[in-house]
Design an enzyme around this catalytic site. Structure first.
Site, PDB file in Angstrom:
ATOM      1  N   HIS A 143     -16.199   4.597   3.974  1.00  0.00           N
ATOM      2  CA  HIS A 143     -14.869   4.556   3.345  1.00  0.00           C
ATOM      3  C   HIS A 143     -14.992   4.276   1.848  1.00  0.00           C
ATOM      4  O   HIS A 143     -16.019   3.777   1.386  1.00  0.00           O
ATOM      5  CB  HIS A 143     -13.994   3.467   3.982  1.00  0.00           C
ATOM      6  CG  HIS A 143     -13.396   3.882   5.290  1.00  0.00           C
ATOM      7  ND1 HIS A 143     -14.110   3.870   6.468  1.00  0.00           N
ATOM      8  CD2 HIS A 143     -12.153   4.339   5.608  1.00  0.00           C
ATOM      9  CE1 HIS A 143     -13.325   4.296   7.455  1.00  0.00           C
ATOM     10  NE2 HIS A 143     -12.139   4.584   6.960  1.00  0.00           N
ATOM     11  N   LYS A 147     -11.306  -0.410   0.277  1.00  0.00           N
ATOM     12  CA  LYS A 147     -10.937  -0.845   1.636  1.00  0.00           C
ATOM     13  C   LYS A 147     -11.285  -2.313   1.821  1.00  0.00           C
ATOM     14  O   LYS A 147     -12.390  -2.743   1.469  1.00  0.00           O
ATOM     15  CB  LYS A 147     -11.662   0.027   2.670  1.00  0.00           C
ATOM     16  CG  LYS A 147     -11.265  -0.283   4.091  1.00  0.00           C
ATOM     17  CD  LYS A 147     -11.715   0.808   5.053  1.00  0.00           C
ATOM     18  CE  LYS A 147     -11.452   0.429   6.498  1.00  0.00           C
ATOM     19  NZ  LYS A 147     -10.042   0.160   6.782  1.00  0.00           N
TER      20      LYS A 147
HETATM   21  P1  NAP Z   1      -3.362  -0.037  -0.762  1.00  0.00           P
HETATM   22  O1  NAP Z   1      -3.414   1.126  -1.708  1.00  0.00           O
HETATM   23  O2  NAP Z   1      -3.939  -1.351  -1.203  1.00  0.00           O
HETATM   24  O3  NAP Z   1      -1.827  -0.223  -0.378  1.00  0.00           O
HETATM   25  C1  NAP Z   1      -1.308  -1.369   0.241  1.00  0.00           C
HETATM   26  C2  NAP Z   1       0.020  -1.672  -0.438  1.00  0.00           C
HETATM   27  O4  NAP Z   1       0.680  -2.718   0.279  1.00  0.00           O
HETATM   28  C3  NAP Z   1      -0.190  -2.160  -1.894  1.00  0.00           C
HETATM   29  O5  NAP Z   1       0.767  -1.555  -2.728  1.00  0.00           O
HETATM   30  C4  NAP Z   1       0.030  -3.658  -1.727  1.00  0.00           C
HETATM   31  O6  NAP Z   1       0.462  -4.281  -2.927  1.00  0.00           O
HETATM   32  C5  NAP Z   1       1.126  -3.662  -0.679  1.00  0.00           C
HETATM   33  N1  NAP Z   1       1.353  -4.984  -0.119  1.00  0.00           N
HETATM   34  C6  NAP Z   1       0.546  -6.078  -0.109  1.00  0.00           C
HETATM   35  N2  NAP Z   1       1.155  -7.106   0.505  1.00  0.00           N
HETATM   36  C7  NAP Z   1       2.374  -6.659   0.892  1.00  0.00           C
HETATM   37  C8  NAP Z   1       3.465  -7.258   1.564  1.00  0.00           C
HETATM   38  N3  NAP Z   1       3.416  -8.530   1.980  1.00  0.00           N
HETATM   39  N4  NAP Z   1       4.564  -6.502   1.805  1.00  0.00           N
HETATM   40  C9  NAP Z   1       4.617  -5.223   1.395  1.00  0.00           C
HETATM   41  N5  NAP Z   1       3.625  -4.592   0.746  1.00  0.00           N
HETATM   42  C10 NAP Z   1       2.515  -5.305   0.508  1.00  0.00           C
HETATM   43  O7  NAP Z   1      -4.068   0.320   0.617  1.00  0.00           O
HETATM   44  P2  NAP Z   1      -4.133   1.747   1.350  1.00  0.00           P
HETATM   45  O8  NAP Z   1      -5.375   2.442   0.989  1.00  0.00           O
HETATM   46  O9  NAP Z   1      -2.819   2.433   1.208  1.00  0.00           O
HETATM   47  O10 NAP Z   1      -4.327   1.260   2.855  1.00  0.00           O
HETATM   48  C11 NAP Z   1      -3.361   0.447   3.489  1.00  0.00           C
HETATM   49  C12 NAP Z   1      -3.833   0.136   4.901  1.00  0.00           C
HETATM   50  O11 NAP Z   1      -3.820   1.333   5.683  1.00  0.00           O
HETATM   51  C13 NAP Z   1      -5.268  -0.427   5.005  1.00  0.00           C
HETATM   52  O12 NAP Z   1      -5.314  -1.412   6.015  1.00  0.00           O
HETATM   53  C14 NAP Z   1      -6.075   0.792   5.423  1.00  0.00           C
HETATM   54  O13 NAP Z   1      -7.249   0.452   6.134  1.00  0.00           O
HETATM   55  C15 NAP Z   1      -5.070   1.475   6.337  1.00  0.00           C
HETATM   56  N6  NAP Z   1      -5.283   2.908   6.573  1.00  0.00           N
HETATM   57  C16 NAP Z   1      -4.999   3.351   7.825  1.00  0.00           C
HETATM   58  C17 NAP Z   1      -5.083   4.689   8.111  1.00  0.00           C
HETATM   59  C18 NAP Z   1      -4.699   5.159   9.491  1.00  0.00           C
HETATM   60  O14 NAP Z   1      -4.786   6.360   9.783  1.00  0.00           O
HETATM   61  N7  NAP Z   1      -4.263   4.259  10.371  1.00  0.00           N
HETATM   62  C19 NAP Z   1      -5.463   5.598   7.127  1.00  0.00           C
HETATM   63  C20 NAP Z   1      -5.755   5.121   5.862  1.00  0.00           C
HETATM   64  C21 NAP Z   1      -5.637   3.761   5.584  1.00  0.00           C
HETATM   65  P3  NAP Z   1      -0.645  -5.042  -3.833  1.00  0.00           P
HETATM   66  O15 NAP Z   1      -1.663  -3.998  -4.187  1.00  0.00           O
HETATM   67  O16 NAP Z   1       0.137  -5.515  -4.974  1.00  0.00           O
HETATM   68  O17 NAP Z   1      -1.217  -6.126  -2.981  1.00  0.00           O
END
Ligand code: NAP
Length: 254
Positions: A143, A147
């Site tokens: 990844h 992550k």
């Molecule tokens: P990311 O870019 O860090 O996005 C997460 C967002 O959530 C950021 O904007 C973060 O803000 C925000 N956040 C943090 N605390 C929060 C709260 N209490 N309430 C609301 N929003 C909040 O991460 P990403 O790459 O999008 O990935 C997010 C998650 O999805 C990870 O766990 C990843 O492993 C997972 N994922 C899953 C799949 C799937 O198919 N299931 C696919 C891809 C990714 P800040 O940056 O300001 O903290």
């Protein structure tokens, strides 16, 4: 139209979901929440999830936030009788059990998928089939370096699915010695899992099976976050017809 609120809307996955929801004729984006106020695709992003759920009354909350906050987000959604569709990884089995209990108590179905990409789901199902015949197996997940959690939810679910059909056993030489700690990876019921984190990757996984004089490797690559969107959109459309907690995209594919 199914009303959807996106939590984590300013994140990498969240803003892709905002676009996918807006582009779908059966879904209506009614709200967006993140840790900070902002705007995404012309939609105002708020910071208080509970208040936004009460204000917009969505039927579904999509959550792509962070492992340390996802449990509270899901419980808040269920308390408001809003169905969570969860992509955020890192929920423990104990947390999932609490989610299941509240989903059943509040008669509000919940859906969690460690991987929303169709190809990844097919990889997991195929790995489970192969493991019956080739039970020696190791998983390498790769990844991007932003992550937060390791191993990936996909790698853990793959190992869990393989463990359901594979007689439990320790792999490698019985007298094997690790001269560098954890060099052989994590151990899930004897299955080794290796996590690679590098810039340039999105989400990838290899499952390698070894047998007498042969190996068999299956690999899935998500080269863009759009790979997850058909699965997320499908889950938004189907979640209200489920019961309790459902885990895994394979459970809702026709
Ligand atoms: P990311 O870019 O860090 O996005 C997460 C967002 O959530 C950021 O904007 C973060 O803000 C925000 N956040 C943090 N605390 C929060 C709260 N209490 N309430 C609301 N929003 C909040 O991460 P990403 O790459 O999008 O990935 C997010 C998650 O999805 C990870 O766990 C990843 O492993 C997972 N994922 C899953 C799949 C799937 O198919 N299931 C696919 C891809 C990714 P800040 O940056 O300001 O903290």
């Amino acid at each position: 139209m199914i009303k959807v609120l996106v939590n984590g809307a300013l994140g990498r996955m969240g803003c892709t979901v905002v676009n996918a929801v807006k582009a779908d004729s059966e879904l209506e984006l009614v709200g967006a929440v993140d840790a900070y106020e902002g705007e995404v695709e012309g939609v105002k992003v708020e910071t208080n999830l509970d208040a936004a759920l009460k204000k917009y009354s969505p039927e579904v909350m999509v959550d792509f936030t962070r492992p340390n906050v996802v449990f509270d987000n899901v419980m808040t959604a269920l308390e408001n009788k809003v169905s969570p569709v969860v992509g955020t990884t890192g929920l423990s089995d104990e947390a999932k059990e609490k989610i299941r209990e509240l989903a059943e108590k509040n008669n509000t179905p919940a859906f969690i998928a460690p991987n929303f990409a169709l190809g990844a789901v097919l990889m997991m199902l195929t790995a489970q089939k192969i493991a019956k015949y080739m039970p020696d197996v190791e998983i390498i997940e790769l990844h991007h370096d932003k992550k937060l959690d390791a191993p990936s939810g996909t790698a853990e679910l793959t190992a869990k699915m393989i463990a359901e059909v594979r007689p439990s056993h320790k792999q490698g030489h019985p007298d094997e010695v690790e001269r560098l700690s954890n060099v052989r990876g994590a151990d899930y019921d004897g299955i080794r899992i290796h996590s690679v984190r590098l810039p340039g990757y999105v989400a990838h996984q290899e499952v390698i099976f070894g047998g007498l004089g042969q190996t068999l490797t299956i690999r899935h690559d998500s080269t863009g976050r759009d790979s997850f969107m058909p699965g997320v959109v499908l889950a938004c459309k189907k979640v209200r017809n489920l019961r309790g907690l459902t885990v895994g995209l394979d459970k809702i594919l026709d």
